[in-house]
Write a protein that holds these residues in place. Sequence first.
Motif, PDB file in Angstrom:
ATOM      1  N   LEU A  71     -14.606  39.572   3.734  1.00  0.00           N
ATOM      2  CA  LEU A  71     -14.114  39.474   2.360  1.00  0.00           C
ATOM      3  C   LEU A  71     -14.899  40.422   1.445  1.00  0.00           C
ATOM      4  O   LEU A  71     -14.310  41.096   0.594  1.00  0.00           O
ATOM      5  N   THR A  72     -16.204  40.520   1.650  1.00  0.00           N
ATOM      6  CA  THR A  72     -17.026  41.445   0.863  1.00  0.00           C
ATOM      7  C   THR A  72     -16.582  42.886   1.101  1.00  0.00           C
ATOM      8  O   THR A  72     -16.480  43.676   0.152  1.00  0.00           O
ATOM      9  N   PHE A  73     -16.290  43.230   2.347  1.00  0.00           N
ATOM     10  CA  PHE A  73     -15.799  44.568   2.679  1.00  0.00           C
ATOM     11  C   PHE A  73     -14.501  44.865   1.923  1.00  0.00           C
ATOM     12  O   PHE A  73     -14.335  45.942   1.347  1.00  0.00           O
ATOM     13  N   LEU A  74     -13.582  43.904   1.915  1.00  0.00           N
ATOM     14  CA  LEU A  74     -12.308  44.091   1.215  1.00  0.00           C
ATOM     15  C   LEU A  74     -12.519  44.267  -0.287  1.00  0.00           C
ATOM     16  O   LEU A  74     -11.944  45.169  -0.907  1.00  0.00           O
ATOM     17  N   ILE A  75     -13.347  43.423  -0.869  1.00  0.00           N
ATOM     18  CA  ILE A  75     -13.577  43.482  -2.315  1.00  0.00           C
ATOM     19  C   ILE A  75     -14.302  44.765  -2.700  1.00  0.00           C
ATOM     20  O   ILE A  75     -13.947  45.418  -3.692  1.00  0.00           O
TER      21      ILE A  75
END
Length: 152
Positions: A27-31
């Motif tokens: 999720l951090t990668f996506l954000i």
Amino acid sequence: MFENEALGVGQREGEPPLTVKIKKIHLTFLINGSHKNRPLESCAILAGKRNGNQFEVLEIIPMENDDKSDIRFSINEEKLFDAYKKVESINLSIVGIYHTHPSQPSPSKTDMTYMQINPVPWVINSTITQETRCYIHDENEGVKEIELRVMG
């Protein structure tokens, strides 16, 4: 209230509700990718496995927003087909679609139309509030929010 009204989308009595599990690192990668693409909407394919009512995200495939728009996205058909081939080659399935909104993290009318064609969870991140929510289209109930469980 009728007994079945308390059940979630696609949920049968006695079954757990539909849930999308995603690792915090994913999720951090996506954000973070979304921040780099601002003000344009970002999008990605979420690959993984479905086990009953649980969708588990195991791989992220970032996609280019062909519309180059800050209010909508589309994915080039050839690149989308390549993503599907990649997912199949690693014995996974498409378990979701991720994209951003420059507003609240809820489906637009356009999203709702495409959710009928792509009946997987749609994870939407607001680039304004940084909130991330998840939705799915159910044939009988329409678009409903489902749980997005972020795992350590």
